[in-house]
Design an enzyme around this catalytic site. Structure first.
Site, PDB file in Angstrom:
ATOM      1  N   CYS A   5       0.842  -1.196   0.000  1.00 27.49           N
ATOM      2  CA  CYS A   5       0.000   0.000   0.000  1.00 27.49           C
ATOM      3  C   CYS A   5       0.881   1.252   0.000  1.00 27.49           C
ATOM      4  O   CYS A   5       1.713   1.436   0.894  1.00 27.49           O
ATOM      5  CB  CYS A   5      -0.901  -0.009   1.242  1.00 27.49           C
ATOM      6  SG  CYS A   5      -1.794   1.529   1.514  1.00 27.49           S
ATOM      7  N   SER A   6       0.679   2.131  -0.962  1.00 24.24           N
ATOM      8  CA  SER A   6       1.506   3.341  -1.061  1.00 24.24           C
ATOM      9  C   SER A   6       1.333   4.250   0.154  1.00 24.24           C
ATOM     10  O   SER A   6       2.295   4.860   0.622  1.00 24.24           O
ATOM     11  CB  SER A   6       1.197   4.105  -2.349  1.00 24.24           C
ATOM     12  OG  SER A   6      -0.145   4.561  -2.350  1.00 24.24           O
TER      13      SER A   6
END
Length: 133
Positions: free
Chosen positions: A36-37
């Site tokens: 997840c960024s």
């Protein structure tokens, strides 16, 4: 280097102990998804700080652990649920804490991220800059 630390740190987070979670004012735990960024960004913002990293997809939080997080979050427990994944896993819409905790424990992909536990409080870091507060 961060990825190897994450893997090492995860070995120490296999058992949830609520008394440790909130008793040490310097304790910080990040519920992290390396894919997840936003979670990676939060981890970067916390660089240099002592941090326990829980890879919650590999080691899902228990119902007890989630209820403890809900209790220390300054908002509704529904904030822990990702809406797209709630639909994907057919969440029944019952936001009673015990029901939501059971659902999220069984479907950790539906848990909002990143989540930071710090100084007797829980922060859902959306946006990631909230880890600075």
């Amino acid at each position: 280097m961060i990825e190897s630390f994450i893997k090492t740190a995860n070995l120490f987070t296999l058992h949830f102990r609520p008394q440790i979670l909130m008793s040490d004012s310097s304790f910080q735990r990040l519920y992290h998804n390396p894919r997840c960024s936003k979670s990676r960004e939060a981890l970067t913002l916390l660089d240099g700080q002592t941090l326990d990293i829980k890879l919650y997809l590999e080691n899902p939080p228990s119902k007890e652990e989630l209820l403890h997080l809900f209790k220390h979050y300054d908002g509704p427990a529904s904030g822990f649920l990702r809406s797209k994944e709630a639909k994907e896993f057919a969440f029944d819409g019952n936001f009673e804490a015990a029901n939501l905790a059971s659902f999220l424990s069984a479907h950790p992909k539906a848990l909002q991220r990143p989540i930071l536990v710090r100084n007797n409080s829980v922060i859902i870091a959306r946006p990631p800059e909230l880890v600075r507060s």
